[in-house]
Design a protein around this motif. Structure first.
Motif, PDB file in Angstrom:
ATOM      1  N   ASP A   1     -10.748  -3.089  -1.599  1.00 53.30           N
ATOM      2  CA  ASP A   1     -10.392  -4.113  -2.583  1.00 53.30           C
ATOM      3  C   ASP A   1      -8.881  -4.174  -2.787  1.00 53.30           C
ATOM      4  N   LEU A   2      -8.237  -3.008  -2.868  1.00 58.76           N
ATOM      5  CA  LEU A   2      -6.780  -2.954  -3.018  1.00 58.76           C
ATOM      6  C   LEU A   2      -6.101  -3.633  -1.830  1.00 58.76           C
ATOM      7  N   VAL A   3      -6.594  -3.368  -0.644  1.00 57.24           N
ATOM      8  CA  VAL A   3      -6.002  -3.961   0.565  1.00 57.24           C
ATOM      9  C   VAL A   3      -6.127  -5.475   0.525  1.00 57.24           C
ATOM     10  N   ARG A   4      -7.273  -5.970   0.103  1.00 55.82           N
ATOM     11  CA  ARG A   4      -7.453  -7.429   0.023  1.00 55.82           C
ATOM     12  C   ARG A   4      -6.522  -8.040  -1.024  1.00 55.82           C
TER      13      ARG A   4
ATOM     14  N   ALA B   1      -2.207  -5.906   2.281  1.00 52.72           N
ATOM     15  CA  ALA B   1      -1.605  -4.804   3.032  1.00 52.72           C
ATOM     16  C   ALA B   1      -2.197  -4.697   4.428  1.00 52.72           C
ATOM     17  N   GLU B   2      -1.391  -4.195   5.330  1.00 58.40           N
ATOM     18  CA  GLU B   2      -1.838  -3.825   6.669  1.00 58.40           C
ATOM     19  C   GLU B   2      -2.079  -2.323   6.676  1.00 58.40           C
ATOM     20  N   VAL B   3      -3.255  -1.914   7.128  1.00 58.28           N
ATOM     21  CA  VAL B   3      -3.637  -0.510   7.100  1.00 58.28           C
ATOM     22  C   VAL B   3      -3.628   0.055   8.518  1.00 58.28           C
TER      23      VAL B   3
ATOM     24  N   GLU C   1      -8.434  -1.929  20.970  1.00 54.69           N
ATOM     25  CA  GLU C   1      -8.772  -3.303  21.314  1.00 54.69           C
ATOM     26  C   GLU C   1      -8.397  -4.266  20.185  1.00 54.69           C
ATOM     27  N   ASN C   2      -7.622  -3.752  19.228  1.00 52.56           N
ATOM     28  CA  ASN C   2      -7.170  -4.555  18.084  1.00 52.56           C
ATOM     29  C   ASN C   2      -8.327  -5.123  17.280  1.00 52.56           C
ATOM     30  N   ARG C   3      -9.394  -4.361  17.174  1.00 52.50           N
ATOM     31  CA  ARG C   3     -10.544  -4.789  16.382  1.00 52.50           C
ATOM     32  C   ARG C   3     -10.394  -4.339  14.938  1.00 52.50           C
ATOM     33  N   ASP C   4     -11.031  -5.071  14.049  1.00 51.68           N
ATOM     34  CA  ASP C   4     -11.054  -4.717  12.632  1.00 51.68           C
ATOM     35  C   ASP C   4     -12.063  -3.588  12.444  1.00 51.68           C
ATOM     36  N   VAL C   5     -11.598  -2.425  12.028  1.00 54.92           N
ATOM     37  CA  VAL C   5     -12.475  -1.257  11.890  1.00 54.92           C
ATOM     38  C   VAL C   5     -12.804  -0.945  10.435  1.00 54.92           C
ATOM     39  N   SER C   6     -12.429  -1.820   9.511  1.00 56.04           N
ATOM     40  CA  SER C   6     -12.634  -1.529   8.089  1.00 56.04           C
ATOM     41  C   SER C   6     -14.104  -1.258   7.778  1.00 56.04           C
ATOM     42  N   ALA C   7     -14.988  -2.132   8.252  1.00 55.00           N
ATOM     43  CA  ALA C   7     -16.408  -1.975   7.950  1.00 55.00           C
ATOM     44  C   ALA C   7     -16.965  -0.705   8.589  1.00 55.00           C
TER      45      ALA C   7
ATOM     46  N   PRO D   1       3.876   9.646  -0.448  1.00 56.37           N
ATOM     47  CA  PRO D   1       2.482  10.057  -0.315  1.00 56.37           C
ATOM     48  C   PRO D   1       1.693   9.861  -1.602  1.00 56.37           C
ATOM     49  N   PHE D   2       0.412   9.537  -1.423  1.00 53.70           N
ATOM     50  CA  PHE D   2      -0.537   9.439  -2.533  1.00 53.70           C
ATOM     51  C   PHE D   2      -1.799  10.156  -2.078  1.00 53.70           C
ATOM     52  N   TRP D   3      -2.118  11.246  -2.741  1.00 51.80           N
ATOM     53  CA  TRP D   3      -3.257  12.070  -2.333  1.00 51.80           C
ATOM     54  C   TRP D   3      -4.454  11.777  -3.224  1.00 51.80           C
ATOM     55  N   GLY D   4      -5.560  11.419  -2.599  1.00 50.91           N
ATOM     56  CA  GLY D   4      -6.818  11.306  -3.313  1.00 50.91           C
ATOM     57  C   GLY D   4      -7.125   9.900  -3.791  1.00 50.91           C
ATOM     58  N   GLN D   5      -8.407   9.584  -3.806  1.00 56.57           N
ATOM     59  CA  GLN D   5      -8.828   8.249  -4.213  1.00 56.57           C
ATOM     60  C   GLN D   5      -8.536   7.966  -5.682  1.00 56.57           C
ATOM     61  N   ASP D   6      -8.309   8.994  -6.464  1.00 57.12           N
ATOM     62  CA  ASP D   6      -7.961   8.775  -7.871  1.00 57.12           C
ATOM     63  C   ASP D   6      -6.479   8.456  -8.052  1.00 57.12           C
ATOM     64  N   ARG D   7      -5.737   8.313  -6.942  1.00 57.44           N
ATOM     65  CA  ARG D   7      -4.340   7.863  -7.011  1.00 57.44           C
ATOM     66  C   ARG D   7      -4.189   6.416  -6.532  1.00 57.44           C
ATOM     67  N   LEU D   8      -5.297   5.719  -6.351  1.00 61.13           N
ATOM     68  CA  LEU D   8      -5.214   4.350  -5.850  1.00 61.13           C
ATOM     69  C   LEU D   8      -4.495   3.421  -6.817  1.00 61.13           C
ATOM     70  N   ASP D   9      -4.618   3.654  -8.106  1.00 60.62           N
ATOM     71  CA  ASP D   9      -3.866   2.846  -9.074  1.00 60.62           C
ATOM     72  C   ASP D   9      -2.360   3.022  -8.871  1.00 60.62           C
ATOM     73  N   LEU D  10      -1.946   4.244  -8.592  1.00 58.01           N
ATOM     74  CA  LEU D  10      -0.530   4.504  -8.359  1.00 58.01           C
ATOM     75  C   LEU D  10      -0.064   3.855  -7.063  1.00 58.01           C
ATOM     76  N   LEU D  11      -0.924   3.890  -6.054  1.00 59.42           N
ATOM     77  CA  LEU D  11      -0.586   3.230  -4.792  1.00 59.42           C
ATOM     78  C   LEU D  11      -0.426   1.728  -4.997  1.00 59.42           C
ATOM     79  N   GLU D  12      -1.342   1.134  -5.736  1.00 59.71           N
ATOM     80  CA  GLU D  12      -1.240  -0.317  -5.960  1.00 59.71           C
ATOM     81  C   GLU D  12       0.009  -0.661  -6.764  1.00 59.71           C
TER      82      GLU D  12
END
Length: 213
Positions: A28-31, A35-37, A106-112, A186-197
């Motif tokens: 969701d953050l990427v959308r 961002a390019e991941v 192959e430049n495929r979308d691997v998100s899913a 660096p941002f460690w852990g899924q609970d830092r996603l707010d800080l990343l955004e």
């Protein structure tokens, strides 16, 4: 592609609990941010060892017990299915990582597929080391599963690439997963996603990361 598109290095492993818990929130953050991941699957146990960490079952019992509390807490917060004691944990994720790397070549979308691999371990109790499981997960994610599996088996450079990514993670002082880097911060852990955004949307000066000698 605009040169100012935010770029995130995403280090994870299919056996990383917290990569799964935050996986959909990260998508969701990427959308939202456009961002390019850059997906960077790593050998998490090797990263633990290099950073002085321990696999779950080798940690003190107090930490193991508290981990279960956090799992229940974040399962509710994130609204994701989560098995506390998955049947096939920790399976060897290397073959799945190589399938993902083959798709990236192959430049495929691997998100899913990335999320499907995590969910397979932590919610669906599937064996991420099983070739048939990987083919099915890839197919369901819109990827040519059988072809990617063949390449993952036959192309030794994919194993070398996973190893190089693991060494890169160790060199960048990682000690777990998920780890996200934006502008080398660096941002460690899924609970830092707010800080990343916040870092992406507000662009404060990056907090310097200086490894301790």
């Amino acid at each position: 592609m605009s040169d100012d598109r935010p770029r995130i290095d995403y280090y994870f492993s299919f056996i990383s609990l917290w990569s799964y818990v935050g996986g959909l929130t990260f998508q969701d953050l990427v959308r939202r941010t456009g961002a390019e991941v850059t997906f960077k699957p790593i050998d998490l146990l090797a990263v633990f060892a290099a950073g002085g960490g321990k696999p779950v079952k080798e940690r003190p019992t107090q930490r193991q017990a508290y981990r279960l509390v956090e799992m229940k807490r974040w399962r509710e917060i994130r609204g994701v299915p989560l098995t506390l004691h998955p049947k096939f944990y920790p399976a060897d994720p290397s073959l799945g990582h190589r399938v993902l790397l083959a798709a990236l070549r192959e430049n495929r979308d691997v998100s899913a597929f990335a999320h499907a691999g995590l969910k397979a371990v932590w919610a669906d109790e599937l064996d991420i080391a099983d070739p048939a499981t990987l083919v099915r997960l890839a197919d369901d994610s819109g990827l040519p599963g059988a072809e990617l599996l063949r390449r993952a088996h036959d192309d030794p450079t994919l194993a070398a690439e996973e190893g190089a990514l693991t060494e890169e993670a160790i060199a960048r002082q990682l000690f777990g997963a998920p780890f996200y880097f934006f502008r080398d911060e660096p941002f460690w852990g899924q609970d830092r996603l707010d800080l990343l955004e916040r870092a992406i949307t507000e662009r404060p000066a990056p907090v310097p990361f200086t490894p301790v000698a």
